[in-house]
Scaffold this motif. Structure first.
Motif, PDB file in Angstrom:
ATOM      1  N   LEU A 409       0.857  -1.185   0.000  1.00  0.00           N
ATOM      2  CA  LEU A 409       0.000   0.000   0.000  1.00  0.00           C
ATOM      3  C   LEU A 409       0.894   1.236   0.000  1.00  0.00           C
ATOM      4  CD1 LEU A 409      -2.611  -1.110   2.695  1.00  0.00           C
ATOM      5  CD2 LEU A 409      -2.783  -1.323   0.206  1.00  0.00           C
ATOM      6  N   VAL A 410       0.665   2.112  -0.946  1.00  0.00           N
ATOM      7  CA  VAL A 410       1.542   3.259  -1.140  1.00  0.00           C
ATOM      8  C   VAL A 410       0.712   4.532  -1.161  1.00  0.00           C
ATOM      9  CG1 VAL A 410       3.275   4.322  -2.628  1.00  0.00           C
ATOM     10  CG2 VAL A 410       3.127   1.827  -2.483  1.00  0.00           C
ATOM     11  N   ALA A 411       1.102   5.485  -0.313  1.00  0.00           N
ATOM     12  CA  ALA A 411       0.472   6.809  -0.315  1.00  0.00           C
ATOM     13  C   ALA A 411       1.437   7.787  -0.960  1.00  0.00           C
ATOM     14  CB  ALA A 411       0.152   7.246   1.111  1.00  0.00           C
ATOM     15  N   VAL A 412       0.929   8.606  -1.864  1.00  0.00           N
ATOM     16  CA  VAL A 412       1.781   9.553  -2.576  1.00  0.00           C
ATOM     17  C   VAL A 412       1.185  10.946  -2.473  1.00  0.00           C
ATOM     18  CG1 VAL A 412       0.637   9.002  -4.762  1.00  0.00           C
ATOM     19  CG2 VAL A 412       2.893  10.071  -4.773  1.00  0.00           C
ATOM     20  N   ASP A 413       2.064  11.908  -2.261  1.00  0.00           N
ATOM     21  CA  ASP A 413       1.665  13.312  -2.204  1.00  0.00           C
ATOM     22  C   ASP A 413       2.594  14.081  -3.128  1.00  0.00           C
ATOM     23  OD1 ASP A 413       0.860  15.850  -1.640  1.00  0.00           O
ATOM     24  OD2 ASP A 413       1.514  15.864   0.455  1.00  0.00           O
ATOM     25  N   GLY A 414       2.041  14.596  -4.233  1.00  0.00           N
ATOM     26  CA  GLY A 414       2.856  15.371  -5.155  1.00  0.00           C
ATOM     27  C   GLY A 414       3.158  14.687  -6.464  1.00  0.00           C
ATOM     28  N   ALA A 425       6.744  -1.024 -10.465  1.00  0.00           N
ATOM     29  CA  ALA A 425       6.850  -2.239 -11.272  1.00  0.00           C
ATOM     30  C   ALA A 425       8.124  -2.246 -12.102  1.00  0.00           C
ATOM     31  CB  ALA A 425       5.622  -2.360 -12.179  1.00  0.00           C
ATOM     32  N   ASP A 426       8.448  -1.107 -12.734  1.00  0.00           N
ATOM     33  CA  ASP A 426       9.601  -1.040 -13.629  1.00  0.00           C
ATOM     34  C   ASP A 426      10.922  -1.141 -12.872  1.00  0.00           C
ATOM     35  OD1 ASP A 426       7.923  -0.767 -15.771  1.00  0.00           O
ATOM     36  OD2 ASP A 426       8.093   1.423 -15.865  1.00  0.00           O
ATOM     37  N   ARG A 427      11.035  -0.435 -11.756  1.00  0.00           N
ATOM     38  CA  ARG A 427      12.326  -0.372 -11.056  1.00  0.00           C
ATOM     39  C   ARG A 427      12.567  -1.542 -10.130  1.00  0.00           C
ATOM     40  NH1 ARG A 427      13.166   5.332  -8.256  1.00  0.00           N
ATOM     41  NH2 ARG A 427      15.047   4.221  -7.597  1.00  0.00           N
ATOM     42  N   PHE A 428      11.492  -2.099  -9.551  1.00  0.00           N
ATOM     43  CA  PHE A 428      11.691  -3.104  -8.511  1.00  0.00           C
ATOM     44  C   PHE A 428      11.129  -4.471  -8.865  1.00  0.00           C
ATOM     45  CE2 PHE A 428      11.447   1.109  -6.585  1.00  0.00           C
ATOM     46  CZ  PHE A 428      12.694   1.162  -5.981  1.00  0.00           C
ATOM     47  N   GLY A 429      10.551  -4.596 -10.053  1.00  0.00           N
ATOM     48  CA  GLY A 429      10.094  -5.905 -10.490  1.00  0.00           C
ATOM     49  C   GLY A 429       8.950  -6.468  -9.683  1.00  0.00           C
ATOM     50  N   LEU A 430       8.149  -5.620  -9.050  1.00  0.00           N
ATOM     51  CA  LEU A 430       7.020  -6.101  -8.261  1.00  0.00           C
ATOM     52  C   LEU A 430       5.779  -6.188  -9.141  1.00  0.00           C
ATOM     53  CD1 LEU A 430       7.514  -4.075  -4.962  1.00  0.00           C
ATOM     54  CD2 LEU A 430       8.272  -6.387  -5.498  1.00  0.00           C
ATOM     55  N   PRO A 431       4.965  -7.209  -8.963  1.00  0.00           N
ATOM     56  CA  PRO A 431       3.765  -7.350  -9.789  1.00  0.00           C
ATOM     57  C   PRO A 431       2.779  -6.221  -9.526  1.00  0.00           C
ATOM     58  CG  PRO A 431       3.778  -8.970  -8.017  1.00  0.00           C
ATOM     59  CD  PRO A 431       5.119  -8.318  -7.997  1.00  0.00           C
ATOM     60  N   VAL A 432       2.302  -5.629 -10.592  1.00  0.00           N
ATOM     61  CA  VAL A 432       1.392  -4.481 -10.475  1.00  0.00           C
ATOM     62  C   VAL A 432       0.141  -4.844  -9.689  1.00  0.00           C
ATOM     63  CG1 VAL A 432      -0.058  -2.898 -11.798  1.00  0.00           C
ATOM     64  CG2 VAL A 432       2.248  -3.404 -12.576  1.00  0.00           C
ATOM     65  N   ARG A 433      -0.308  -6.088  -9.847  1.00  0.00           N
ATOM     66  CA  ARG A 433      -1.553  -6.490  -9.190  1.00  0.00           C
ATOM     67  C   ARG A 433      -1.440  -6.471  -7.665  1.00  0.00           C
ATOM     68  NH1 ARG A 433       0.893 -10.896 -11.358  1.00  0.00           N
ATOM     69  NH2 ARG A 433       1.531 -12.564  -9.933  1.00  0.00           N
ATOM     70  N   ALA A 434      -0.206  -6.498  -7.132  1.00  0.00           N
ATOM     71  CA  ALA A 434      -0.021  -6.522  -5.684  1.00  0.00           C
ATOM     72  C   ALA A 434       0.232  -5.141  -5.102  1.00  0.00           C
ATOM     73  CB  ALA A 434       1.141  -7.451  -5.316  1.00  0.00           C
ATOM     74  N   VAL A 435       0.200  -4.103  -5.947  1.00  0.00           N
ATOM     75  CA  VAL A 435       0.537  -2.745  -5.511  1.00  0.00           C
ATOM     76  C   VAL A 435      -0.684  -1.847  -5.621  1.00  0.00           C
ATOM     77  CG1 VAL A 435       2.043  -0.760  -5.873  1.00  0.00           C
ATOM     78  CG2 VAL A 435       2.912  -3.071  -6.296  1.00  0.00           C
ATOM     79  N   THR A 436      -1.032  -1.210  -4.516  1.00  0.00           N
ATOM     80  CA  THR A 436      -2.124  -0.234  -4.492  1.00  0.00           C
ATOM     81  C   THR A 436      -1.543   1.127  -4.160  1.00  0.00           C
ATOM     82  OG1 THR A 436      -3.699  -1.917  -3.733  1.00  0.00           O
ATOM     83  CG2 THR A 436      -4.320   0.397  -3.437  1.00  0.00           C
ATOM     84  N   VAL A 437      -1.776   2.107  -5.025  1.00  0.00           N
ATOM     85  CA  VAL A 437      -1.248   3.452  -4.838  1.00  0.00           C
ATOM     86  C   VAL A 437      -2.410   4.436  -4.853  1.00  0.00           C
ATOM     87  CG1 VAL A 437       0.368   5.204  -5.673  1.00  0.00           C
ATOM     88  CG2 VAL A 437       0.866   2.769  -6.040  1.00  0.00           C
ATOM     89  N   ALA A 438      -2.376   5.366  -3.909  1.00  0.00           N
ATOM     90  CA  ALA A 438      -3.427   6.388  -3.858  1.00  0.00           C
ATOM     91  C   ALA A 438      -2.818   7.716  -3.424  1.00  0.00           C
ATOM     92  CB  ALA A 438      -4.538   5.979  -2.891  1.00  0.00           C
ATOM     93  N   ALA A 439      -3.456   8.803  -3.866  1.00  0.00           N
ATOM     94  CA  ALA A 439      -3.036  10.137  -3.449  1.00  0.00           C
ATOM     95  C   ALA A 439      -3.573  10.410  -2.050  1.00  0.00           C
ATOM     96  CB  ALA A 439      -3.535  11.180  -4.439  1.00  0.00           C
ATOM     97  N   VAL A 440      -2.689  10.713  -1.114  1.00  0.00           N
ATOM     98  CA  VAL A 440      -3.079  11.012   0.267  1.00  0.00           C
ATOM     99  C   VAL A 440      -2.342  12.273   0.687  1.00  0.00           C
ATOM    100  CG1 VAL A 440      -3.082  10.244   2.661  1.00  0.00           C
ATOM    101  CG2 VAL A 440      -3.446   8.581   0.822  1.00  0.00           C
ATOM    102  N   ALA A 441      -3.095  13.355   0.930  1.00  0.00           N
ATOM    103  CA  ALA A 441      -2.478  14.608   1.355  1.00  0.00           C
ATOM    104  C   ALA A 441      -3.431  15.340   2.296  1.00  0.00           C
ATOM    105  CB  ALA A 441      -2.155  15.483   0.145  1.00  0.00           C
ATOM    106  N   PRO A 442      -2.954  15.756   3.465  1.00  0.00           N
ATOM    107  CA  PRO A 442      -1.606  15.499   3.977  1.00  0.00           C
ATOM    108  C   PRO A 442      -1.488  14.074   4.526  1.00  0.00           C
ATOM    109  CG  PRO A 442      -2.862  16.686   5.600  1.00  0.00           C
ATOM    110  CD  PRO A 442      -3.747  16.579   4.400  1.00  0.00           C
ATOM    111  N   LEU A 443      -0.260  13.619   4.720  1.00  0.00           N
ATOM    112  CA  LEU A 443      -0.048  12.292   5.279  1.00  0.00           C
ATOM    113  C   LEU A 443      -0.471  12.280   6.744  1.00  0.00           C
ATOM    114  CD1 LEU A 443       3.496  11.594   3.768  1.00  0.00           C
ATOM    115  CD2 LEU A 443       1.325  10.613   3.016  1.00  0.00           C
ATOM    116  N   PRO A 444      -1.174  11.239   7.193  1.00  0.00           N
ATOM    117  CA  PRO A 444      -1.606  11.186   8.596  1.00  0.00           C
ATOM    118  C   PRO A 444      -0.412  11.003   9.533  1.00  0.00           C
ATOM    119  CG  PRO A 444      -2.021   9.087   7.521  1.00  0.00           C
ATOM    120  CD  PRO A 444      -1.553  10.024   6.443  1.00  0.00           C
ATOM    121  N   ARG A 445      -0.427  11.682  10.654  1.00  0.00           N
ATOM    122  CA  ARG A 445       0.707  11.624  11.571  1.00  0.00           C
ATOM    123  C   ARG A 445       0.243  11.432  13.009  1.00  0.00           C
ATOM    124  NH1 ARG A 445       5.386  12.786   9.048  1.00  0.00           N
ATOM    125  NH2 ARG A 445       5.203  13.764   6.979  1.00  0.00           N
TER     126      ARG A 445
END
Length: 874
Positions: A409-414, A425-445
């Motif tokens: 699970l990946v949170a991205v801001d920016g 997927a390209d840099r680390f060879g991880l299967p796309v189906r196992a990766v979930t990415v969403a825009a989260v701003a601001p990051l919870p702290r």
């Protein structure tokens, strides 16, 4: 049950107080605390503390303080330290939860009055215990770090020493008291008679900077998020003439930002000090001298005065010099507490296993490279979440990762989530189906400024769009997804997340064991596996997929229910079944072991004699030898220990050299010994640079010469002095030459040699015919058709054949009296189970076998040889 380690216990008498809290009055009329309109000198602060200590009364109490940055909380905390009580510092939001779990004797709730709940105290508190704190990142868990009077005092003295805290310093609080980093700022300044300005303002608030300037702030402390805020408010443009140093801890700061703040400090006349610590060490364990920050921004530095580090091996790490960072020092906690009964325990730890992965730089600095607990397994690969965050983040883009095994699970801001997903997927060879990415701003702290990863996971899961369900049918996914699926497959089975579209199976260290499973999985994706796929770049495999499927539809319709299995794998599976069945008396078909000797040579040439450098080849050959020898030695030693069936020579695989010349049970493992001898001799031979060059220059002539030498032993022209075994080297060399033959006339010539030299070796025509047929199929057939329903069974038998061979001697004799068929089935089942267990114990992939000897795949000759070896035994 936790066992307490030996310790020294304070003598009976007056309660033990933490020295710097007890001696506040010695700083006299120096300004100690500023809290809003309240301004107390050290003498006045000591009076407030003593009065509160009197309210707490006699006896040692458990005193809960909700560690907000206000005067009442600070005074009550110090009173507990002075009166010999145990302070329980908790975030205000979690005061009720922790109070319910530990039932304190006295409580100071947020914004409330001190309440002494009972007299006398109800808890059994160890004499050394002074402070209880939630561990870093806690969200109300009852797990606490148990800190002693000596821990608190020693760490305050050490930090004050390396920071050079002065009595003229003034610290405006940027972190809460319930966070160990914020608490250490208070400790060090009170120890040296400096001033603490209590504030709950954020550095993003202009009022904070008004207060900082008005009170003449000289020191500033921050966690990584603090520096995010400093950048937003234009800290680099502020004029702070009294600022002496800025400290950073609470997590890794990006090296680029470390350099930037070091340069800001150089220009502004203040020091930037990177520090490293944990609650379990009462705050700090290391610091980076300011003059080294710009040159070594990735390091956390050197141990604090009085402390030391050891880097110990971690099983999941294969990088040389990297291991778990273990800290020793007087600030290491007594241990953890999970319930009130634990408060009576003394010291249960003597060193702090930080859970961080680290290395030492050539300059002797400690550098944190990852976190043991910040790993998830995706498609069989261990993924370092901290490394992933660092690699994906850049100026203007913040990326934070969490998840569980099988899900990232990946949170991205920016940045655009889809772009980040493709980059993963390209840099680390991880299967796309196992990766979930969403825009989260601001990051919870959390309250301490660190990322709240549980909340992050919830936000990513709820914000991400639903992923489409991919069909499992061949060719059903879009063509654009195929290259990624193939790369993910290589990464999974070979343990190589660095696989790219230009990688080949052999380049990535693939061997005869992984070859079997990989070919089956590739057939699932491609429909038909092309010839020489193991040396074909992934890009070309993916590009040719559509035409292969078309050929499948047109030309292979009649064998649609068949799979094409690599010939050497099919031979290994068939041979081990024949070996076990012959021994158990189910049927008799001799010659399988000698076919496997040739298969071992065939795969040695394909997988070990690559274009890699000589040193890499030798390393791979050493691993190949170990993959045969280690499990064999372990198993044989266990049998000797339990049954005395074999002798010491068997354990060290030396029976072939020094054992009896007559055939006895000591010769059960002759095949393993032969392979080890051959591989050791060849490794030594190819270690000679000139020989290595000859093999590369004459890839077919070289094994042909060795074949000729081997025939000297086969015909007894040269006495090798090893009965029954080494004469089969000629078959190993034959397999090697077969792998190097590239034309039909070369294969025809080798077939003629085979037909001329095998007859007469045993004097058993059926056995010799089986050997000729088996090796000829290896020479002429790249693959053989196997019913789809049996392909997985054949794959497992081929992969586990070494273990089947090793264990069957102890299995089939116990079942033979019932039925030979049961003896064969039992032998195969036990061998497969042993192979599966060995793979789990070594951390390898189940269908690849012993690949965990190295996390990044290394050669696999032994695997190929290993299987053959089992089959070869007779």
């Amino acid at each position: 049950m936790t066992l307490a380690l030996p310790q020294s216990v304070p003598a009976a008498g007056a309660p033990v107080a933490v020295p710097f809290a007890r001696d506040l009055a010695r700083h006299g009329d120096r300004l100690a605390v500023v809290a809003g309109d309240q301004r107390w000198t050290y003498r006045e602060l000591a009076q407030q503390v003593d009065a509160t200590a009197a309210r707490l009364g006699g006896g040692r109490r458990l005193v809960l303080v909700s560690g907000a940055n206000d005067a009442a909380q600070l005074v009550t905390y110090l009173a507990a330290l002075v009166g010999g009580h145990v302070a329980l510092l908790v975030p205000p939001a979690h005061a009720g939860t922790v109070a319910a779990a530990y039932d304190p004797d006295a409580v100071l709730p947020p914004g409330g009055e001190l309440e002494v709940r009972r007299r006398p105290p109800a808890h059994d508190l160890h004499p050394e215990l002074a402070l209880l704190m939630s561990t870093s990142g806690s969200t109300g868990s009852p797990k606490l770090a148990r800190l002693s009077h000596r821990n608190v005092q020693a760490n305050a003295e050490s930090i004050a020493q390396f920071l050079g805290v002065r009595d003229t310093d003034r610290a405006v609080t940027t972190l809460p008291l319930h966070y160990v980093y914020g608490l250490s700022v208070v400790h060090t300044h009170l120890l040296r008679g400096a001033t603490v300005v209590l504030s709950d303002l954020s550095v993003a608030d202009s009022c904070f900077w008004d207060l900082f300037e008005a009170e003449g702030g000289t020191t500033l402390a921050g966690v990584p998020h603090t520096f995010d805020l400093l950048d937003r408010v234009g800290f680099d443009r502020m004029r702070l003439p009294r600022l002496r140093y800025v400290t950073q801890a609470g997590g890794r700061l990006d090296p680029g930002r470390v350099r930037r703040y070091a340069e800001l400090g150089r220009r502004g006349g203040w020091d930037f000090v990177v520090m490293y610590g944990q609650t379990e060490a009462t705050a700090r364990m290391a610091y980076l001298p300011p003059e080294l920050a710009a040159a070594h921004p990735s390091a956390v530095g050197v141990p604090i005065p009085g402390g030391s580090f050891v880097i110990e091996p971690a099983p999941e790490v294969t990088t040389p010099g990297v291991g778990e960072l273990v800290y020793h020092g007087p600030n290491v906690m007594l241990g953890y507490a999970s319930e009130p009964a634990d408060l009576a325990l003394g010291r249960t730890v003597t060193a702090l296993r930080t859970g961080d992965l680290a290395r030492r730089t050539p300059e002797g600095l400690v550098e944190i490279v990852g976190r043991r607990s910040r790993f998830v397994k995706i498609a069989g690969l261990r993924v370092d979440l901290d490394h992933l965050e660092t690699a994906l983040s850049r100026p203007g883009v913040a990326v934070r990762c969490t998840g569980a095994d099988g899900e990232l699970l990946v949170a991205v801001d920016g940045a655009e989530p889809d772009a980040v997903r493709r980059e993963i997927a390209d840099r680390f060879g991880l299967p796309v189906r196992a990766v979930t990415v969403a825009a989260v701003a601001p990051l919870p702290r959390l309250a301490n400024g660190k990322v709240d990863y549980p909340e992050l996971a919830r936000l990513v899961t709820s914000a991400a769009p639903a992923a489409p369900v991919a069909s499992a049918a061949v060719g059903s996914s879009s063509p654009g997804d195929l290259p990624e699926r193939l790369r993910a497959l290589y990464a999974e089975l070979l343990g190589r997340p660095d696989a790219t579209l230009d990688s080949t199976f052999v380049d990535l260290g693939g061997d005869s064991l992984s070859y079997v499973e990989m070919s089956i999985r590739l057939e699932d994706e491609l429909g038909v596996v092309p010839p020489n796929w193991h040396v074909t770049p992934l890009r070309e495999l993916a590009a040719g997929a559509s035409s292969l499927v078309a050929v499948e539809a047109r030309g292979w319709r009649r064998v649609l229910r068949l799979r094409r299995l690599e010939t050497s794998a099919a031979l290994r599976a068939l041979a081990i079944v024949c070996v076990i069945s012959t021994h158990a008396g189910l049927f008799t078909l001799l010659g399988g072991a000698h076919v496997l000797v040739a298969v071992a040579g065939f795969n040695f040439a394909r997988f070990r004699l690559t274009s890699a450098g000589r040193v890499t080849r030798l390393r791979q050959q050493a691993v190949s030898i170990a993959r045969i020898a280690v499990p064999s030695v372990i198993w044989i030693a266990g049998v000797v220990l339990l049954t005395n069936q074999y002798g010491p020579l068997n354990i060290v695989l030396m029976n072939g050299l020094f054992g009896p010349s007559s055939w006895t049970s000591e010769w059960h493992f002759w095949f393993v010994e032969v392979l080890v001898y051959i591989l050791v001799v060849l490794a030594a031979l190819l270690a000679i640079p000139s020989v290595d060059r000859l093999e590369r220059r004459f890839p077919l002539v070289f094994p042909a010469v060795l074949l000729g030498f081997g025939l000297l032993g086969r015909y007894g022209i040269v006495d090798l002095g090893v009965p029954h075994t080494m004469p089969v080297f000629w078959l190993f060399a034959f397999g090697w030459a077969a792998a190097r033959s590239t034309t039909w006339w070369q294969r025809l010539a080798l077939t003629a040699v085979l037909a001329a030299t095998v007859p007469g070796f045993f004097g058993q025509s059926a056995r010799e015919l089986a050997i000729v047929a088996g090796i000829a199929s290896l020479l002429w057939l790249t693959t053989v058709p196997v019913p789809s329903a049996l392909s997985r069974v054949v794959s497992v038998l081929a992969s586990s054949s070494l273990y089947v061979y090793l264990t069957h001697w102890q299995v089939y004799p116990r079942l033979n009296d019932i039925h030979p068929g049961l003896a064969v089935a039992g032998s195969l089942a036990v061998g497969v189970a042993a192979w599966w267990l060995a793979g789990r114990l070594t951390g390898g992939l189940t269908m690849v076998g012993w690949t965990a000897v190295r996390q990044l795949r290394s050669p696999s000759t032994w695997a190929s040889s290993g299987r053959r070896s089992r089959a070869t035994r007779r």
